[in-house]
Design a protein around this motif. Structure first.
Motif, PDB file in Angstrom:
ATOM      1  N   LEU A  30      18.984  -0.367  -2.964  1.00 42.78           N
ATOM      2  CA  LEU A  30      17.763  -0.562  -3.734  1.00 42.78           C
ATOM      3  C   LEU A  30      16.598   0.007  -2.929  1.00 42.78           C
ATOM      4  N   VAL A  31      15.798   0.875  -3.556  1.00 40.55           N
ATOM      5  CA  VAL A  31      14.670   1.454  -2.830  1.00 40.55           C
ATOM      6  C   VAL A  31      13.326   0.931  -3.315  1.00 40.55           C
ATOM      7  N   ALA A  32      13.250   0.507  -4.561  1.00 41.70           N
ATOM      8  CA  ALA A  32      11.982   0.010  -5.086  1.00 41.70           C
ATOM      9  C   ALA A  32      12.251  -0.865  -6.296  1.00 41.70           C
ATOM     10  N   SER A  33      11.411  -1.856  -6.490  1.00 35.02           N
ATOM     11  CA  SER A  33      11.552  -2.672  -7.692  1.00 35.02           C
ATOM     12  C   SER A  33      10.194  -3.171  -8.138  1.00 35.02           C
ATOM     13  N   ILE A  34      10.130  -3.519  -9.426  1.00 36.99           N
ATOM     14  CA  ILE A  34       8.896  -4.032 -10.005  1.00 36.99           C
ATOM     15  C   ILE A  34       9.246  -5.213 -10.887  1.00 36.99           C
ATOM     16  N   TYR A  36       9.434  -2.547  -1.777  1.00 34.60           N
ATOM     17  CA  TYR A  36      10.008  -1.264  -1.386  1.00 34.60           C
ATOM     18  C   TYR A  36      10.870  -1.423  -0.142  1.00 34.60           C
ATOM     19  N   ALA A  37      11.890  -0.585  -0.068  1.00 33.23           N
ATOM     20  CA  ALA A  37      12.644  -0.492   1.172  1.00 33.23           C
ATOM     21  C   ALA A  37      11.746   0.116   2.242  1.00 33.23           C
ATOM     22  N   ASP A  38      11.969  -0.263   3.477  1.00 30.99           N
ATOM     23  CA  ASP A  38      11.139   0.251   4.568  1.00 30.99           C
ATOM     24  C   ASP A  38      11.167   1.775   4.622  1.00 30.99           C
ATOM     25  N   SER A  39      12.303   2.349   4.269  1.00 38.88           N
ATOM     26  CA  SER A  39      12.472   3.797   4.388  1.00 38.88           C
ATOM     27  C   SER A  39      11.597   4.582   3.412  1.00 38.88           C
ATOM     28  N   VAL A  40      11.110   3.926   2.361  1.00 36.60           N
ATOM     29  CA  VAL A  40      10.309   4.651   1.360  1.00 36.60           C
ATOM     30  C   VAL A  40       8.901   4.094   1.217  1.00 36.60           C
ATOM     31  N   LYS A  41       8.617   3.030   1.939  1.00 35.11           N
ATOM     32  CA  LYS A  41       7.303   2.390   1.826  1.00 35.11           C
ATOM     33  C   LYS A  41       6.216   3.390   2.141  1.00 35.11           C
ATOM     34  N   ASP A  42       5.157   3.346   1.381  1.00 34.25           N
ATOM     35  CA  ASP A  42       3.984   4.231   1.518  1.00 34.25           C
ATOM     36  C   ASP A  42       4.256   5.648   1.052  1.00 34.25           C
TER      37      ASP A  42
END
Length: 116
Positions: free
Chosen positions: A46-50, A61-67
């Motif tokens: 999971l990379v992002a959720s709303i 967000y997963a740390d790897s994709v944050k920002d």
């Protein structure tokens, strides 16, 4: 429920893509929605959720994709989008949407390839 992701493609490192997922049926607005990805030889993550409206559309967000990635949803259109900026080769994967945690059958996903 059927999930149809689109918007993937080939992009150079540092570039951007916007993914979109359309959900059939009439229950979309009730569920938190997520974007997942699966890279070759790796497990789906999971990379992002709303969250749903009742939970204030909170995002995570997963740390790897944050920002770099931004998730959004349009309940009227029954879509959930993922804006991906500053893409890196390690973002290369097939991207899928589903609920968070996942409940529905996975759709085909959309392939994102980031070249260095």
């Amino acid at each position: 429920v059927q999930l149809q992701a689109s918007g993937g493609g080939l992009v150079q490192a540092g570039g951007s893509l916007r993914l979109s997922c359309t959900v059939s049926g009439n229950i979309f607005s009730l569920y938190p929605m997520g974007w997942y990805r699966q890279a070759p030889g790796k497990q789906r993550e999971l990379v992002a959720s709303i969250a749903s409206r009742s939970s204030g559309f909170k995002t995570k967000y997963a740390d790897s994709v944050k920002d770099r990635f931004t998730v959004s949803r349009d309940n009227a259109k029954k879509t959930v989008d993922l804006q991906m900026n500053s893409l890196k080769p390690e973002d290369t994967a097939v991207y899928y949407c589903n609920t968070d945690p996942y409940l529905w059958d996975w759709g085909q996903g959309t392939l994102v390839t980031v070249s260095s």
